[in-house]
Design an enzyme around this catalytic site. Structure first.
Site, mmCIF file in Angstrom:
data_model
loop_
_atom_site.group_PDB
_atom_site.id
_atom_site.type_symbol
_atom_site.label_atom_id
_atom_site.label_comp_id
_atom_site.label_asym_id
_atom_site.label_seq_id
_atom_site.Cartn_x
_atom_site.Cartn_y
_atom_site.Cartn_z
ATOM 1 N N ASN A 43 0.558 -7.480 -8.802
ATOM 2 C CA ASN A 43 0.531 -7.901 -10.210
ATOM 3 C C ASN A 43 -0.622 -7.267 -10.983
ATOM 4 O OD1 ASN A 43 2.742 -9.672 -9.822
ATOM 5 N ND2 ASN A 43 1.359 -11.202 -8.964
ATOM 6 N N HIS A 129 7.300 -22.126 -12.120
ATOM 7 C CA HIS A 129 6.477 -21.853 -10.946
ATOM 8 C C HIS A 129 6.195 -23.127 -10.144
ATOM 9 C CE1 HIS A 129 2.868 -20.545 -8.650
ATOM 10 N NE2 HIS A 129 3.450 -19.357 -8.727
ATOM 11 N N GLU A 173 7.102 -20.714 -18.992
ATOM 12 C CA GLU A 173 6.239 -19.558 -18.764
ATOM 13 C C GLU A 173 6.538 -18.512 -19.832
ATOM 14 O OE1 GLU A 173 6.364 -18.122 -14.699
ATOM 15 O OE2 GLU A 173 6.980 -20.103 -13.967
ATOM 16 N N SER A 177 7.826 -14.500 -13.395
ATOM 17 C CA SER A 177 7.365 -13.412 -12.536
ATOM 18 C C SER A 177 8.411 -12.881 -11.580
ATOM 19 C CB SER A 177 6.145 -13.872 -11.737
ATOM 20 O OG SER A 177 6.470 -14.979 -10.906
ATOM 21 N N ASP A 202 2.609 -21.461 -19.401
ATOM 22 C CA ASP A 202 1.905 -20.688 -18.381
ATOM 23 C C ASP A 202 2.022 -19.212 -18.754
ATOM 24 O OD1 ASP A 202 0.999 -19.353 -16.147
ATOM 25 O OD2 ASP A 202 2.068 -20.607 -14.707
ATOM 26 N N HIS A 205 1.394 -14.295 -16.237
ATOM 27 C CA HIS A 205 1.882 -12.922 -16.133
ATOM 28 C C HIS A 205 2.012 -12.235 -17.486
ATOM 29 C CE1 HIS A 205 2.862 -12.928 -11.807
ATOM 30 N NE2 HIS A 205 2.996 -14.232 -11.989
ATOM 31 N N LYS A 234 -3.982 -11.245 -12.333
ATOM 32 C CA LYS A 234 -2.881 -10.336 -12.652
ATOM 33 C C LYS A 234 -3.429 -9.172 -13.486
ATOM 34 C CE LYS A 234 -0.438 -13.974 -11.168
ATOM 35 N NZ LYS A 234 -1.072 -15.211 -10.650
#
Length: 379
Positions: A43, A129, A173, A177, A202, A205, A234
């Site tokens: 990442n 997640h 998110e 991801s 979130d 990423h 990340k």
């Protein structure tokens, strides 16, 4: 005895593999051999984990402040560099206040438990997640899942909660991801505002890559975004995490969150590395958009070769394979061609959707896409 105690199909059994650093930042080397693999799995989106400026900052902090903080933030663990990074992030993200955490998992548990309790209904994207689900279990809240990035489903579920005695919480998110997809956060925020719900996003990423100048998809959205969660492991190339929010919510976290209070403070070298990375991202505001533009050319090329076009617009491009063993076989074929992309299998992804997760990095050398297409074409 362990295999008998935990019967797992061979195609689903996990194993740990260690990697040595390669000659280039985008290379990894298998310590059991001399093969250099081009990293299409990590990442490290902006290639900052081995950037000279980030490494030098971490080394300077280690020499001056030590390897570890030596205590929790409320005892002896806070250094001036912790406060500097928190202040800089708050300004960059246009949030009132930021608190640092040792890990993203820890930050997400703290976020959910700060915004919910056993009478709260928490509505989460179906592909959320695991750390956020762990937070819901910790809080004792009632869990509902809505279809992935489906605002209509979310709207209907929020309508059914209009007589709830506690404020509902919606969790999503900014960049999923394993899917590479992003929600319509503006539309989701409007829905939450209409129904009187809090929104937790979130951005682990997304930060550094998505949104204006890499500031994430929440940038510019105020209420009802109660908290933004982010990590440094990340795009920032460091380690640790943070939560960002308004003064009231952040003060409540400081005073009541066990996940913040009862843990050793984020290590000074990681704080310094994250600060150096933030400075680099601020000085290079087009890095994220350029990486997303490159990912679009990869998506088009993969589609032209017969693969389903990977969804989304960010640097995560899933190649859906289906079967667990098929994904493992394709991983091995790519490794033979000098490319590292790890097979992702259930329960990380839904049943029947095993995939290779291709990840673009800003520092990938020219010709990487052609090397990948040649390897995929040869199978």
């Amino acid at each position: 005895m362990r295999d008998q105690a935990f019967p797992i199909h061979p195609a689903r059994r996990r194993r740990l593999r260690s990697w040595d650093s390669g000659r280039e930042p985008w290379q990894l080397r298998d310590p059991s051999g001399t093969r250099q693999l081009l990293d299409l799995a990590s990442n490290d989106y902006l290639g900052l984990s081995r950037h000279p400026t980030v490494v030098a900052a971490a080394m300077e902090a280690m020499a001056s402040d030590g390897v570890g903080a030596g205590g929790s933030r409320l005892i002896t663990g806070t250094r001036p560099r912790h406060l500097e990074l928190e202040s800089g992030l708050a300004t960059w993200l246009d949030r009132n206040r930021v608190l640092l955490f040792p890990s993203g998992f820890q930050a997400n548990i703290a976020a959910v438990t700060a915004l919910s309790e056993r009478h709260t209904t928490v509505l989460v994207d179906r592909l959320i997640h695991h750390s956020l689900l762990a937070g819901i279990r910790t809080s004792g809240a009632r869990l509902q899942r809505f279809a992935h990035n489906d605002l209509q489903d979310l709207d209907q579920r929020l309508q059914r909660l209009k007589h709830a005695t506690t404020t509902p919480l919606v969790v999503t998110e900014s960049l999923f991801s394993m899917e590479g997809t992003s929600p319509d956060l503006k539309g989701m925020a409007d829905l939450c505002a209409h129904h009187g719900a809090h929104l937790l996003v979130d951005e682990a990423h997304g930060l550094g890559v998505l949104g204006p100048e890499g500031r994430g998809l929440c940038h510019g959205l105020r209420q009802p975004v109660a908290l933004v969660s982010g990590t440094f492991g990340k795009a920032f190339g460091s380690g640790g995490a943070f939560l960002a929010g308004d003064n009231t919510t952040m003060e409540r976290l400081l005073q009541t969150s066990g996940a913040f209070r009862y843990t050793t403070a984020l290590a000074p070298p990681l704080v310094a590395g994250a600060q150096a990375a933030l400075n680099l991202i601020q000085s290079n505001p087009t890095w994220g958009s350029e990486l997303c533009q490159r990912s679009e050319s990869w998506r088009t090329a993969l589609m032209n070769q017969g693969w389903p076009r990977p969804p989304g617009s960010g640097p995560v491009l899933p190649l859906l394979v289906g079967g667990d063993q098929d994904a493992l076989d394709l991983q091995q074929e790519l490794e033979q061609a000098g490319l590292l992309s790890v097979a992702i299998r259930p329960p990380t992804v839904p049943e029947g959707t095993a995939r290779l997760r291709l990840v673009l990095r800003r520092d990938l050398p020219e010709g990487t896409l052609e090397q990948l297409l040649a390897a995929l074409c040869a199978r």
